[in-house]
Structures are given as C-alpha cells and as structure tokens.
Design a protein around this motif. Structure first.
Motif, PDB file in Angstrom:
ATOM      1  N   SER A 196       0.970  -1.115   0.088  1.00 59.05           N
ATOM      2  CA  SER A 196      -0.044  -0.074   0.058  1.00 59.05           C
ATOM      3  C   SER A 196       0.929   1.250  -0.119  1.00 59.05           C
ATOM      4  CB  SER A 196      -0.894   0.022   1.180  1.00 59.05           C
ATOM      5  OG  SER A 196      -1.562  -1.286   1.457  1.00 59.05           O
ATOM      6  N   GLN A 197       0.315   2.264  -0.560  1.00 59.40           N
ATOM      7  CA  GLN A 197       1.094   3.689  -0.393  1.00 59.40           C
ATOM      8  C   GLN A 197       1.037   3.992   1.069  1.00 59.40           C
ATOM      9  OE1 GLN A 197       2.517   5.416  -3.024  1.00 59.40           O
ATOM     10  NE2 GLN A 197       1.815   3.968  -4.365  1.00 59.40           N
ATOM     11  N   PRO A 198       2.096   4.557   1.565  1.00 60.91           N
ATOM     12  CA  PRO A 198       2.147   4.882   2.837  1.00 60.91           C
ATOM     13  C   PRO A 198       0.977   5.499   3.634  1.00 60.91           C
ATOM     14  CG  PRO A 198       4.377   5.404   1.876  1.00 60.91           C
ATOM     15  CD  PRO A 198       3.158   5.024   0.687  1.00 60.91           C
ATOM     16  N   GLU A 199       0.324   6.482   2.895  1.00 60.74           N
ATOM     17  CA  GLU A 199      -0.583   7.236   3.421  1.00 60.74           C
ATOM     18  C   GLU A 199      -1.963   5.902   3.782  1.00 60.74           C
ATOM     19  OE1 GLU A 199      -0.753   8.128  -0.769  1.00 60.74           O
ATOM     20  OE2 GLU A 199       0.586   7.997   0.657  1.00 60.74           O
ATOM     21  N   LEU A 200      -1.920   5.074   3.334  1.00 55.04           N
ATOM     22  CA  LEU A 200      -3.178   4.009   3.416  1.00 55.04           C
ATOM     23  C   LEU A 200      -2.829   3.133   4.612  1.00 55.04           C
ATOM     24  CD1 LEU A 200      -3.678   3.006  -0.230  1.00 55.04           C
ATOM     25  CD2 LEU A 200      -4.937   4.911   1.176  1.00 55.04           C
ATOM     26  N   ILE A 201      -1.683   3.064   5.441  1.00 54.31           N
ATOM     27  CA  ILE A 201      -1.181   2.167   6.328  1.00 54.31           C
ATOM     28  C   ILE A 201      -2.092   2.211   7.477  1.00 54.31           C
ATOM     29  CG2 ILE A 201       0.451   1.316   7.597  1.00 54.31           C
ATOM     30  CD1 ILE A 201       2.517   1.825   5.368  1.00 54.31           C
ATOM     31  N   ASP A 202      -2.375   3.678   8.119  1.00 54.20           N
ATOM     32  CA  ASP A 202      -2.889   3.696   9.391  1.00 54.20           C
ATOM     33  C   ASP A 202      -4.141   3.142   9.386  1.00 54.20           C
ATOM     34  OD1 ASP A 202      -0.884   4.781  11.182  1.00 54.20           O
ATOM     35  OD2 ASP A 202      -1.296   6.656  10.185  1.00 54.20           O
ATOM     36  N   ASP A 203      -4.880   3.380   8.306  1.00 51.98           N
ATOM     37  CA  ASP A 203      -6.491   3.099   8.376  1.00 51.98           C
ATOM     38  C   ASP A 203      -6.388   1.652   8.063  1.00 51.98           C
ATOM     39  OD1 ASP A 203      -7.450   5.529   8.666  1.00 51.98           O
ATOM     40  OD2 ASP A 203      -8.050   5.946   6.641  1.00 51.98           O
ATOM     41  N   ALA A 204      -5.590   1.081   7.420  1.00 49.45           N
ATOM     42  CA  ALA A 204      -5.598  -0.661   6.970  1.00 49.45           C
ATOM     43  C   ALA A 204      -5.180  -1.289   8.198  1.00 49.45           C
ATOM     44  CB  ALA A 204      -4.545  -0.883   5.739  1.00 49.45           C
ATOM     45  N   MET A 205      -4.168  -0.792   8.904  1.00 52.21           N
ATOM     46  CA  MET A 205      -3.705  -1.422  10.023  1.00 52.21           C
ATOM     47  C   MET A 205      -4.869  -1.346  11.201  1.00 52.21           C
ATOM     48  SD  MET A 205      -0.886  -3.094   9.668  1.00 52.21           S
ATOM     49  CE  MET A 205      -0.629  -3.562  11.394  1.00 52.21           C
ATOM     50  N   THR A 206      -5.692  -0.235  11.460  1.00 54.63           N
ATOM     51  CA  THR A 206      -6.831   0.044  12.346  1.00 54.63           C
ATOM     52  C   THR A 206      -7.980  -1.120  12.052  1.00 54.63           C
ATOM     53  OG1 THR A 206      -6.280   2.259  12.589  1.00 54.63           O
ATOM     54  CG2 THR A 206      -8.595   1.475  13.169  1.00 54.63           C
ATOM     55  N   ASP A 207      -8.358  -1.410  10.725  1.00 55.43           N
ATOM     56  CA  ASP A 207      -9.319  -2.294  10.408  1.00 55.43           C
ATOM     57  C   ASP A 207      -8.719  -3.846  10.827  1.00 55.43           C
ATOM     58  OD1 ASP A 207     -11.611  -2.928   8.576  1.00 55.43           O
ATOM     59  OD2 ASP A 207     -10.276  -4.493   7.882  1.00 55.43           O
ATOM     60  N   LEU A 208      -7.583  -3.863  10.475  1.00 52.82           N
ATOM     61  CA  LEU A 208      -6.974  -5.348  10.771  1.00 52.82           C
ATOM     62  C   LEU A 208      -7.120  -5.727  12.204  1.00 52.82           C
ATOM     63  CD1 LEU A 208      -5.360  -7.956   9.835  1.00 52.82           C
ATOM     64  CD2 LEU A 208      -3.341  -6.485  10.098  1.00 52.82           C
ATOM     65  N   LEU A 209      -6.719  -4.665  12.913  1.00 54.52           N
ATOM     66  CA  LEU A 209      -6.711  -4.856  14.407  1.00 54.52           C
ATOM     67  C   LEU A 209      -7.955  -5.074  14.798  1.00 54.52           C
ATOM     68  CD1 LEU A 209      -4.082  -2.327  15.538  1.00 54.52           C
ATOM     69  CD2 LEU A 209      -3.993  -4.703  16.008  1.00 54.52           C
ATOM     70  N   ARG A 210      -9.076  -4.467  14.368  1.00 59.84           N
ATOM     71  CA  ARG A 210     -10.546  -4.614  14.704  1.00 59.84           C
ATOM     72  C   ARG A 210     -11.010  -6.011  14.396  1.00 59.84           C
ATOM     73  NH1 ARG A 210     -14.547  -1.114  11.933  1.00 59.84           N
ATOM     74  NH2 ARG A 210     -15.934  -2.248  13.071  1.00 59.84           N
ATOM     75  N   PHE A 211     -10.415  -6.461  12.953  1.00 62.66           N
ATOM     76  CA  PHE A 211     -10.640  -7.841  12.550  1.00 62.66           C
ATOM     77  C   PHE A 211     -10.109  -8.555  13.621  1.00 62.66           C
ATOM     78  CE2 PHE A 211      -8.815 -11.508  10.534  1.00 62.66           C
ATOM     79  CZ  PHE A 211     -10.202 -11.986   9.987  1.00 62.66           C
ATOM     80  N   ILE A 212      -8.803  -8.689  13.924  1.00 61.00           N
ATOM     81  CA  ILE A 212      -8.237  -9.620  14.901  1.00 61.00           C
ATOM     82  C   ILE A 212      -9.090  -9.701  16.222  1.00 61.00           C
ATOM     83  CG2 ILE A 212      -6.334  -9.817  16.406  1.00 61.00           C
ATOM     84  CD1 ILE A 212      -4.680  -8.759  13.923  1.00 61.00           C
ATOM     85  N   GLY A 213      -9.816  -8.468  16.639  1.00 60.99           N
ATOM     86  CA  GLY A 213     -10.430  -8.422  17.744  1.00 60.99           C
ATOM     87  C   GLY A 213     -11.843  -9.217  17.959  1.00 60.99           C
ATOM     88  N   ARG A 214     -12.267  -9.714  16.820  1.00 58.77           N
ATOM     89  CA  ARG A 214     -13.433 -10.499  16.535  1.00 58.77           C
ATOM     90  C   ARG A 214     -13.372 -11.816  17.289  1.00 58.77           C
ATOM     91  NH1 ARG A 214     -15.713  -9.688  10.327  1.00 58.77           N
ATOM     92  NH2 ARG A 214     -16.994 -11.563  11.207  1.00 58.77           N
ATOM     93  N   ASP A 215     -14.379 -12.072  17.746  1.00 54.51           N
ATOM     94  CA  ASP A 215     -14.581 -13.747  18.512  1.00 54.51           C
ATOM     95  C   ASP A 215     -15.636 -14.451  18.056  1.00 54.51           C
ATOM     96  OD1 ASP A 215     -16.950 -12.259  19.291  1.00 54.51           O
ATOM     97  OD2 ASP A 215     -16.548 -12.388  21.454  1.00 54.51           O
ATOM     98  N   ASP A 216     -15.946 -14.180  16.451  1.00 52.89           N
ATOM     99  CA  ASP A 216     -17.198 -15.054  15.812  1.00 52.89           C
ATOM    100  C   ASP A 216     -16.540 -15.879  14.756  1.00 52.89           C
ATOM    101  OD1 ASP A 216     -16.459 -12.724  14.230  1.00 52.89           O
ATOM    102  OD2 ASP A 216     -18.510 -12.676  13.324  1.00 52.89           O
ATOM    103  N   LEU A 217     -15.064 -16.005  14.596  1.00 54.29           N
ATOM    104  CA  LEU A 217     -14.669 -16.719  13.695  1.00 54.29           C
ATOM    105  C   LEU A 217     -13.801 -18.017  14.224  1.00 54.29           C
ATOM    106  CD1 LEU A 217     -13.298 -13.391  11.772  1.00 54.29           C
ATOM    107  CD2 LEU A 217     -15.296 -15.069  11.035  1.00 54.29           C
ATOM    108  N   PRO A 218     -13.451 -18.938  13.383  1.00 55.98           N
ATOM    109  CA  PRO A 218     -12.630 -20.146  13.591  1.00 55.98           C
ATOM    110  C   PRO A 218     -11.123 -19.399  13.989  1.00 55.98           C
ATOM    111  CG  PRO A 218     -13.818 -20.829  11.942  1.00 55.98           C
ATOM    112  CD  PRO A 218     -14.296 -19.434  12.007  1.00 55.98           C
ATOM    113  N   ILE A 219     -10.461 -19.707  14.823  1.00 51.33           N
ATOM    114  CA  ILE A 219      -9.220 -19.002  15.288  1.00 51.33           C
ATOM    115  C   ILE A 219      -8.374 -19.106  14.164  1.00 51.33           C
ATOM    116  CG2 ILE A 219      -7.436 -19.028  16.927  1.00 51.33           C
ATOM    117  CD1 ILE A 219      -9.634 -19.910  18.772  1.00 51.33           C
ATOM    118  N   ILE A 220      -7.983 -20.569  13.696  1.00 50.22           N
ATOM    119  CA  ILE A 220      -7.051 -20.707  12.641  1.00 50.22           C
ATOM    120  C   ILE A 220      -7.200 -20.012  11.279  1.00 50.22           C
ATOM    121  CG2 ILE A 220      -5.643 -22.170  11.463  1.00 50.22           C
ATOM    122  CD1 ILE A 220      -6.044 -24.069  13.492  1.00 50.22           C
TER     123      ILE A 220
END
Length: 406
Positions: A196-220
């Motif tokens: 990604s272009q550097p200016e997209l990283i913050d938003d993309a990583m914020t979304d990724l961390l929100r995804f990791i915080g989910r508890d409705d998915l198979p862990i693997i």
C-alpha cells in the motif's frame, strides 16, 4: 490445496501511479527506461465487519487442525508439567525453532549451533543475529498478546528490526516509503506485489486490528486471514514476513488456542512454501480458502512434528540425567540441566545471568557436566571456551534438515 473450495473475500484493490527512478540511481539507460512509468499498488480490502460464509468442509478442516494444535499444547504441559523447570526451556526452544523456520522462509538459514552461539554473544554469523531478532519478536508477540493493539504490533517489530544492522531507524514504526516484493530494487514495475501507499497504512492496520478483535470466527482461519492481510498491507520497511508470522502466535495465544508452548507453525509453512505464496496470491484475488487450508495443514504439521521434537529433546534430557546419576540432589547442575534444551551451548556468564548461579556455582556445574560427558568444551569467538550439548544440537539440526527436504 483444493482449488474447488471457495471462501470468498473482497479482492485486493489497485491504484495506479507513475514511478520515476531517481536520477542519482546507478542504473543503465535501458533499465531506467524499463523502470520508469505506470505501476499499480495495493489498496487493502476491509475485513473488520465482513461477513464470512465458510464451506462445511473447510470448517471441518479447521476444527480438526484446532483440535490437533490444542492437543499438542496439552501434551507439552502434561509431559513436562506446567510447574516444572523443563516446560519453560522447552517452550523457549520451540519458540526458537519457530523463529528459525520463519526466517528460513525468507532464505535466512542458521544452524542450531550458530543460533546458540549468537545468544551467548559468541556468534560470527550475520544471519544468526537477524534470526535472534526474530526470536525477540516472537517473544514480544507472546508477551504482548493479551492486548492486541497498534502499540504492541510496533513493539513486536521494534524487537525484530533492532537486531538488524542498518535498519535500526526503521524499527517500530510504519514505513514512509513504498515497498514491493520483487527482484528490482529501483522500480516496482513488474513486482510480484506492491504494498500500500504509506498514507493508507494507518487506516488499513486499524481495520486489521478490529478484525483480530472479533470472536465469531474459527481461530486458525482468523490467523490465516490476518496474516495474509498483514502481508498485503506490508506496513513496515522490512521484516513484514517474519513479523506477520509472529503475529499469528500472538493471535493463537490471545484466543487461548495455545497456552503453554509455541507450536512450529512456520515449520509447516516452510514444508511447502510454493503453495504458501500461491495462497497469498489467491487471497488477494478474492479467495481466502487456500491460505486458510495452508494454515490448517501447517498447524497439523506443527502438532505432529512438535510432539516428536519434544520427545526427542526429552530423550536427550533423560540421557543426561542418567549420566549425572549419583550427583547430590541439591547441586546446582540440576538447575542447569533443563536449560540445555533451550540453550545447548553455555558458558559461566550465561549460567550466572539466566539461571541465577554464582560464578563458583556456574563453574562447578559446568565441570560436573563436562566430567560426566553431558557437554563438551569448544572454542568460541575470540578463543573463549564454551560448552555444547551435541545431542540437543543434532536433534534441532535434524529437525531443520527434515523441513528443507520436505
């Protein structure tokens, strides 16, 4: 890998830019002509609120892999005892094995001896220093797994890159320049993947961390998708692959699928790197099933090979105990013995710092180990003497050689 199985995800977006190789770059005129021009960089999809529809056979595969991983973790605790002096060192050597395997995927191959010497500051291998940095990143991932935040992701990367000479100023911060995966260091045109272009990283990583915080998915599956998305974003100037695989262990520990050890999942990925990289490409094209399948296979491999590795190392420990029969039960050597699993090359300084022995205790312990044939004296860097347990080194090297043959 079963290409017919689909786990549909939003495909990677692309945006077009123009690249100009800097005038001061030492490239030929023809290479400059090829390198200048239009290229496409990644625009990561969003997963924090995405609704996944898992095929039944993929769910069954994930359930089987999760059970294998949990059984391995329980086996380690049961065989070694959660309160024993052996579980900690065994967990440490499994972590180092995982860090070494993850590094091998990046073509950083280091033998067990060089890795152990580097830990004592007796190493002469540049790659060993980098792999030790990966060990530190894995340790940080587990230490920080309770709280999956951006701050802790950056701390994990800092631990990784601080050991990599010339990259210290990039450690622990998102990149501010474009990166790509390819052979040309001067232009992203024709690269296998452009981050990604550097200016997209913050938003993309914020979304990724929100995804990791989910508890409705198979862990693997969550580990696999989070890892693939991390590699797609490529948030750092270097170390993205190794940091992304350390992230997997942070998630496994955060979701409590593993509690006691670090299963050698990267060893499973290393067993079939072609399919691993192909699965990352499929993910970016809109099908997450291949990367989820690869991680399920890698977790099963980790459980099976990890169990054998524990058994082989415990056999070395049993043989050493037999050689020490008759030594007083309160002798310091018994405190040293389990640490040979995690650190099969030792010196008095290491035993003082890590085991907490006095200088005289450390010297007596090494003398006993040497006289009983448990360790053998070798010359380290600058002619200093170190003591190695050849059996443990052989077990670790044989395990790594088996992965490369695979």
């Amino acid at each position: 890998m079963d290409d017919e199985v689909m786990l549909t995800v939003p495909p990677l977006g692309k945006e077009r830019h123009i690249w100009h190789i800097p005038q001061e770059a030492p490239v030929s005129r023809s290479r400059r002509s090829r390198g200048n021009g239009e290229y496409e960089s990644a625009v990561p999809a969003r997963f924090a609120d995405y609704t996944f529809v898992f095929p039944a056979e993929l769910l069954a595969d994930l359930e089987d892999a999760s059970a294998a991983l949990a059984a391995f973790d329980s086996y380690a605790a049961l065989k070694l005892g959660t309160g024993s002096h052996v579980l900690g060192p065994m967990s440490a050597v499994l972590l180092r094995t995982e860090a070494s395997s993850s590094s091998q995927i990046e073509h950083l191959t280091v033998g067990a001896k060089n890795l152990a010497l580097e830990t004592l500051d007796e190493g002469v291998s540049g790659n060993a220093a980098i792999v030790v940095g990966n060990v530190r990143a894995m340790e940080a991932a587990l230490r920080l797994s309770e709280d999956m935040t951006e701050k802790n992701i950056l701390a994990m990367h800092r631990a990784l890159l601080s050991a990599q000479q010339g990259w210290e100023d990039q450690a622990g911060r998102y990149r501010d320049k474009l990166v790509w995966v390819g052979t040309d260091g001067y232009s992203p045109r024709g690269a296998k993947h452009v981050g990604s272009q550097p200016e997209l990283i913050d938003d993309a990583m914020t979304d990724l961390l929100r995804f990791i915080g989910r508890d409705d998915l198979p862990i693997i599956a969550q580990c696999a998708i989070a890892h693939a998305q991390f590699e797609t974003i490529h948030p750092f100037a270097d170390g993205n692959g190794r940091c992304g695989r350390a992230l997997v262990h942070a998630i496994l520990r955060n979701k409590m699928l593993t509690r006691n050890t670090t299963p050698p999942v990267s060893a499973g990925l290393l067993h079939d790197t072609d399919n691993y990289f192909a699965a990352l490409t499929a993910f970016r094209e809109g099908n997450a099933a291949p990367i989820v399948q690869r991680f399920a296979q890698a977790c099963r491999f980790a459980a099976t090979s990890g169990r054998k590795l524990i058994d082989d190392l415990c056999e070395q420990l049993d043989e050493a105990r037999s050689n020490l029969r008759g030594v007083r039960s309160d002798a310091a050597v018994w405190r040293v013995l389990p640490n040979l699993i995690a650190q099969p090359i030792i010196n008095t300084r290491y035993l003082q710092k890590t085991v907490g022995l006095s200088k005289s205790q450390a010297e007596r312990a090494i003398k006993t180990l040497s006289e009983r044939g448990v360790v053998v004296a070798r010359t380290g860097r600058q002619r200093s003497v170190v003591y190695e347990h050849r059996g443990v080194l052989d077990v670790l090297d044989n395990y790594a050689a088996g992965l490369r043959r695979g």
